[in-house]
Design a protein around this motif. Structure first.
Motif, PDB file in Angstrom:
ATOM      1  N   ARG A  83       4.014  -8.387  -7.218  1.00  0.00           N
ATOM      2  CA  ARG A  83       3.401  -9.047  -8.368  1.00  0.00           C
ATOM      3  C   ARG A  83       4.345 -10.117  -8.900  1.00  0.00           C
ATOM      4  N   ASN A 256      -0.744   1.082   1.447  1.00  0.00           N
ATOM      5  CA  ASN A 256      -0.304  -0.208   0.902  1.00  0.00           C
ATOM      6  C   ASN A 256      -1.118  -0.527  -0.350  1.00  0.00           C
ATOM      7  N   LEU A 258      -3.085  -2.890  -1.117  1.00  0.00           N
ATOM      8  CA  LEU A 258      -4.454  -3.374  -0.906  1.00  0.00           C
ATOM      9  C   LEU A 258      -5.402  -2.197  -0.753  1.00  0.00           C
ATOM     10  N   GLU A 263      -4.781  -5.254  -5.069  1.00  0.00           N
ATOM     11  CA  GLU A 263      -4.564  -6.604  -4.522  1.00  0.00           C
ATOM     12  C   GLU A 263      -4.414  -7.642  -5.636  1.00  0.00           C
ATOM     13  N   LYS A 264      -5.095  -7.393  -6.770  1.00  0.00           N
ATOM     14  CA  LYS A 264      -4.995  -8.360  -7.878  1.00  0.00           C
ATOM     15  C   LYS A 264      -3.576  -8.439  -8.457  1.00  0.00           C
ATOM     16  N   CYS A 266      -0.962  -8.506  -6.412  1.00  0.00           N
ATOM     17  CA  CYS A 266      -0.145  -8.938  -5.272  1.00  0.00           C
ATOM     18  C   CYS A 266      -0.298 -10.435  -5.062  1.00  0.00           C
ATOM     19  N   LEU A 280       2.735  -7.264   4.124  1.00  0.00           N
ATOM     20  CA  LEU A 280       1.509  -7.322   3.327  1.00  0.00           C
ATOM     21  C   LEU A 280       0.632  -8.502   3.739  1.00  0.00           C
ATOM     22  N   GLN A 281       1.273  -9.633   4.060  1.00  0.00           N
ATOM     23  CA  GLN A 281       0.494 -10.806   4.507  1.00  0.00           C
ATOM     24  C   GLN A 281      -0.262 -10.478   5.796  1.00  0.00           C
ATOM     25  N   GLN A 284      -3.131  -8.185   5.004  1.00  0.00           N
ATOM     26  CA  GLN A 284      -4.215  -8.948   4.378  1.00  0.00           C
ATOM     27  C   GLN A 284      -4.997  -9.742   5.425  1.00  0.00           C
ATOM     28  N   GLN A 291      -9.925   2.108   1.841  1.00  0.00           N
ATOM     29  CA  GLN A 291      -9.625   1.714   0.460  1.00  0.00           C
ATOM     30  C   GLN A 291     -10.061   2.816  -0.508  1.00  0.00           C
TER      31      GLN A 291
END
Ligand code: THG
Length: 370
Positions: A83, A256, A258, A263-264, A266, A280-281, A284, A291
């Motif tokens: 974040r 993770n 996500l 995700e908001k 990150c 993380l990229q 994504q 989830q």
């Protein structure tokens, strides 16, 4: 003690433990090597209705603070979380996922910015202090890291504002959601935030002197008597309905952010650098395979979910319920579970295999439950 826990110095008492015992606590859990009260009223349902209608006092000292001070404090924290914390101002609270080098969740604390070079991480159940010290020493950062004598006492419920005005005066109303300010108590300055582990509104008093614990408890109690105050604790039904996640239950280092619906929080576009960014990229880009979701399911009130319950669809495992309770408001059982991608749409029919051997019809729901 009814909990069956064998007490020892390793299981730390809190500044309020004597008080919660006086009030007839019916058992404890252990979080961050410290006692967390689990129940007071005859039932979790009665606690639930009371929390939604009145006000409760909660010993949440287990929300330990990891204090990070020094020239590199902000740099270390930004390294620990995906974040973006650069915009945070003194007096802000931020919910921040902490991840490891593979993007696995280390913790999901609330970050408090006390000064440009002074922060607290108000942690869930994992040893963030050791992680932070290791990172700081290994990278040669100029920081001091410690666990201060700070023990949050939460005041939660719709009447929390009126109680706090009684005790600290009208200016308490000016604290915005997820902000904090300092107030006087017995000649000391205490940090009070508009936050808490419920969706019913309220405050957290980060008492910074254990010796004042009983006095603070008594003062809150007295100020709350006219509002029908009771002793409480984070309420399982309300937490599940509210979509508040519990580290170690709904998610661990195997998950993770996500997958956790975070995700908001990150910032993965490369404008910040943090541990696990590349991992993380990649996650994504490839898309997550499961989830967190709500699950609504039928039948008599379910038992306590002491170990995960399988969730199946078309005869296959598609998830596992890690927290569950009967909601007296929705008149159905509610649970939280990681759910496989092909089955995570709202309304998807599932089967829940609860520990009482019953196969229950259920469906996927959004979080929070409405
Ligand atoms: N308060 C404090 N410390 C904590 C918790 C807390 N540490 C442990 C644990 N709880 C951390 N987990 C959470 C999870 C959710 C929230 C706070 C801490 C929370 N979330 C809000 C929500 O989801 O609606 C808002 C988040 C935001 O707007 O940034 O409150 O409870 N001190």
């Amino acid at each position: 003690m009814s909990s069956g826990l064998n007490m020892s110095r390793r299981i730390r008492r809190t500044p309020y433990t004597d008080k919660v015992e006086e009030h007839g606590v019916r058992g404890f859990s252990v979080v961050n090597h410290m006692l967390l009260p689990k129940a007071f009223q005859p039932s979790v349902e009665e606690d639930y209705w009371h929390l939604r209608e009145h006000v409760q006092i909660w010993d949440v000292s287990t929300q330990r603070q990891v204090e990070i001070r020094g020239t590199d404090a902000a740099r270390l924290i930004q390294w620990m979380t995906p974040r973006d914390i650069s915009w945070a101002e003194v007096g802000d609270c931020l919910y921040v996922p902490l991840v490891d080098e593979r993007g696995g969740m280390i913790n999901d604390p609330v970050l408090l910015k006390l000064a440009d070079d002074h922060f607290w991480l108000s942690i869930a159940d994992s040893d963030v202090l050791l992680w932070a010290k290791g990172l700081a020493i290994g990278s040669g950062m100029d920081v001091l890291i410690d666990e201060p004598d700070v023990s949050p006492l939460a005041v939660q419920g719709p009447k929390a504002v009126n109680l706090m005005v009684n005790l600290f005066g009208d200016t308490i109303r000016t604290i915005g959601f997820f902000k904090f300010a300092w107030f006087e108590f017995h000649g000391t300055q205490q940090l009070i935030a508009r936050s808490g582990y419920s969706k019913q509104g309220g405050f957290e008093i980060y008492l910074n002197d254990s010796a004042l614990g009983p006095a603070l408890w008594d003062a809150v109690w007295k100020a709350g008597e006219e509002f029908n105050i009771t002793p409480g604790c984070p309420n399982l039904i309300e937490r599940i309905e509210g979509g508040l996640l519990s580290y170690g239950n709904e998610f661990t280092r195997q998950n993770n952010p996500l997958e956790c619906g975070l995700e908001k929080y990150c910032q993965l576009d490369g404008t910040i650098t943090c541990i696990g960014l590349e991992a993380l990229q990649k996650i994504q880009k490839n898309g997550i395979t499961q989830q967190i979701r709500g699950v609504l399911f039928d039948g008599a009130p379910c038992p306590a979910c002491g170990k995960p319950w399988l969730v199946t669809a078309e005869g296959k495992q598609i998830g596992q319920i890690t927290s569950a309770a009967y909601s007296p408001r929705l008149k159905r059982n509610v649970g939280q579970s990681m759910i496989a991608r092909d089955y995570w749409s709202v309304g998807q029919k599932v089967t829940v295999h609860s520990s009482d051997g019953i196969e229950r019809n259920g469906e996927i729901s959004a979080l929070p439950f409405n």
